[in-house]
Scaffold this motif. Sequence first.
Motif, PDB file in Angstrom:
ATOM      1  N   VAL A   1       0.822  -1.220   0.000  1.00 47.47           N
ATOM      2  CA  VAL A   1       0.000   0.000   0.000  1.00 47.47           C
ATOM      3  C   VAL A   1       0.854   1.267   0.000  1.00 47.47           C
ATOM      4  N   SER A   2       1.933   1.284   0.720  1.00 44.40           N
ATOM      5  CA  SER A   2       2.763   2.493   0.803  1.00 44.40           C
ATOM      6  C   SER A   2       3.407   2.858  -0.532  1.00 44.40           C
ATOM      7  N   LYS A   3       3.413   1.935  -1.474  1.00 43.29           N
ATOM      8  CA  LYS A   3       4.024   2.183  -2.772  1.00 43.29           C
ATOM      9  C   LYS A   3       3.057   2.824  -3.770  1.00 43.29           C
ATOM     10  N   VAL A   4       1.787   2.980  -3.379  1.00 47.91           N
ATOM     11  CA  VAL A   4       0.787   3.600  -4.248  1.00 47.91           C
ATOM     12  C   VAL A   4       0.964   5.114  -4.174  1.00 47.91           C
TER      13      VAL A   4
ATOM     14  N   ALA B   1      -2.857   9.453  -3.628  1.00 51.86           N
ATOM     15  CA  ALA B   1      -3.245   9.552  -2.214  1.00 51.86           C
ATOM     16  C   ALA B   1      -4.663   9.040  -1.973  1.00 51.86           C
ATOM     17  N   ASN B   2      -5.588   9.322  -2.888  1.00 49.49           N
ATOM     18  CA  ASN B   2      -6.968   8.848  -2.718  1.00 49.49           C
ATOM     19  C   ASN B   2      -7.043   7.323  -2.777  1.00 49.49           C
ATOM     20  N   GLU B   3      -6.339   6.750  -3.733  1.00 51.40           N
ATOM     21  CA  GLU B   3      -6.319   5.289  -3.843  1.00 51.40           C
ATOM     22  C   GLU B   3      -5.652   4.658  -2.630  1.00 51.40           C
ATOM     23  N   ARG B   4      -4.550   5.258  -2.191  1.00 53.13           N
ATOM     24  CA  ARG B   4      -3.849   4.733  -1.008  1.00 53.13           C
ATOM     25  C   ARG B   4      -4.762   4.763   0.205  1.00 53.13           C
ATOM     26  N   GLN B   5      -5.502   5.854   0.372  1.00 56.13           N
ATOM     27  CA  GLN B   5      -6.422   5.966   1.509  1.00 56.13           C
ATOM     28  C   GLN B   5      -7.540   4.929   1.399  1.00 56.13           C
ATOM     29  N   ARG B   6      -8.072   4.711   0.203  1.00 57.95           N
ATOM     30  CA  ARG B   6      -9.118   3.715   0.006  1.00 57.95           C
ATOM     31  C   ARG B   6      -8.605   2.320   0.345  1.00 57.95           C
TER      32      ARG B   6
END
Length: 103
Positions: free
Chosen positions: A69-72, A75-80
């Motif tokens: 996840v940290s590699k996404v 920011a919106n996708e990472r939060q989702r």
Amino acid sequence: MTKISNVSKLAELRARTDRQLIQIINNELERGLHLALMAAEPNSDYDFGFSEPPDAEAENACAYALSLVSKVDDANERQRLESKVLRLRAALDGQRRVVAASF
């Protein structure tokens, strides 16, 4: 190729790999949620060829997804995805509490 063309190709490649990474994480989280539900079934004798019980496989799926996840970049996708990781973690923790209470 011109410099602008190279930059454009790199941006296109990066966008495609980002979408693929998001899909990989999402698929792993979905798999983990399904496994957590299977593990929560009282008489679940499901055998789908897993090398470990469904709850252990779900834990592995959660850990793997969390590591990616940290590699996404988005920011919106990472939060989702982080929210989905938390839902999986809650399902696994809830299942663990049920098992502990039954002893």
